[in-house]
Design an enzyme around this catalytic site. Sequence first.
Site, mmCIF file in Angstrom:
data_model
loop_
_atom_site.group_PDB
_atom_site.id
_atom_site.type_symbol
_atom_site.label_atom_id
_atom_site.label_comp_id
_atom_site.label_asym_id
_atom_site.label_seq_id
_atom_site.Cartn_x
_atom_site.Cartn_y
_atom_site.Cartn_z
ATOM 1 N N HIS A 158 -25.737 -14.907 -15.641
ATOM 2 C CA HIS A 158 -25.307 -15.329 -17.338
ATOM 3 C C HIS A 158 -24.952 -16.857 -17.594
ATOM 4 O O HIS A 158 -24.868 -17.094 -18.781
ATOM 5 C CB HIS A 158 -24.362 -14.277 -17.969
ATOM 6 N N ASP A 193 -30.098 -6.668 -12.050
ATOM 7 C CA ASP A 193 -28.968 -6.396 -12.664
ATOM 8 C C ASP A 193 -29.148 -5.745 -13.836
ATOM 9 O O ASP A 193 -30.121 -5.787 -14.597
ATOM 10 C CB ASP A 193 -28.213 -7.680 -12.640
ATOM 11 N N HIS A 195 -27.891 -5.884 -16.343
ATOM 12 C CA HIS A 195 -27.772 -6.792 -17.788
ATOM 13 C C HIS A 195 -28.850 -7.991 -17.557
ATOM 14 O O HIS A 195 -29.096 -8.447 -16.476
ATOM 15 C CB HIS A 195 -26.468 -7.605 -17.750
ATOM 16 N N ASP A 282 -24.967 -2.729 -10.990
ATOM 17 C CA ASP A 282 -24.573 -2.071 -11.876
ATOM 18 C C ASP A 282 -25.489 -1.266 -12.658
ATOM 19 O O ASP A 282 -24.951 -0.676 -13.649
ATOM 20 C CB ASP A 282 -23.900 -2.990 -12.895
HETATM 21 ZN ZN LIG Z 1 -24.327 -6.681 -14.734
#
Ligand SMILES: [Zn+2]
Length: 340
Positions: A158, A193, A195, A282
């Site tokens: 991120h 991931d 996200h 995740d």
């Molecule tokens: Zn994540």
Amino acid sequence: MKAVLDDRQRVHDPKMFMANGTRLPNPEQPERIEVLRAGAEAAGCKFEAPTDHGIGPIAALHSPEYLVFLETIHERWSRIEGASDEVIPNIHPDRRTASYPRSAVGQAGFHQADTSCPISAGTWEAAYWSAQTALSGADAVMAGDRAVYALSRPPGHHAFGDLAGGFCFLNNSAIAAEAFLKAGLRPAILDVDVHHGNGTQGIFYHRRDVLTVSIHADPIRFYPFFWGHADERGIGEGLGYNLNIPLPRGTDNAGYLDALGIALRRIQMFGADVIVLALGLDAHENDPFQGFKVTTDGFARIAEAILNLGTPTLIVQEGGYLQRDLGANLTSFLSGCQRA
Ligand SMILES: [Zn+2]
């Protein structure tokens, strides 16, 4: 399988973040290191400490202004009367201007995208060694290892060139990809991931020399909200060199593997000769973020599909949070890598 880990990554110990307006314990805990280490060792990994590549490979992607900020902000912040122990921004400029704030508070707003990247006394040291861990993993791949696991923590995907966010400070996967590129290789980054890897996308969005691919929960109702949509394909000469595959919340193994097939075909057609795999765990059904319903066995099948391409792969740890299956999920993934 070779694996890399540095104990100095433990000194970043974030206390809080905010979700839905509520202060909650930060889930990106140093204890993740112990759980992930045990999970990797159960798959037969042998850990080594990284070597120090210096600031050069980090500065190839992150601005010097941002790096000075990360290194010094906690000390400067601590001089503010009544300041909290962690640097957490209370201003979020939506369009950042050319003028750079001088105050610690202004700079925190400039360089921290959200409240989930609190900076404490140990953050810079841990983030630095997290990046060096990925770089040493890249060295091992370049020396001929088919797959190497870098236990990088804090995670990185991120983080943009000058912006922290989502538990991330330095973009370890992007830094490793840039190192491969500088060594004459043609890297693709595959982010699994749950996200979207918004920082990674942002760093390479204008470029065609690194392919970026991310499979993630649809950001229409999921972090990072503002990035990760299917129509984000790159810009300028980078157009067509970013692939986002957002999937519905609750996607299971079968839906995930279908999407992975599309991602891997794109990577093959890019002619990648090395893959940086941004490995979030995740996507698991029991992860606290509850994005997908990938099972522990599903991670082995994902790993096998990726490694069956036959392309040397650096596996860089991203997300995946404390829950009873976290270690087993990594064992499953890394065992799948070695079976392929
Ligand atoms: Zn994540």
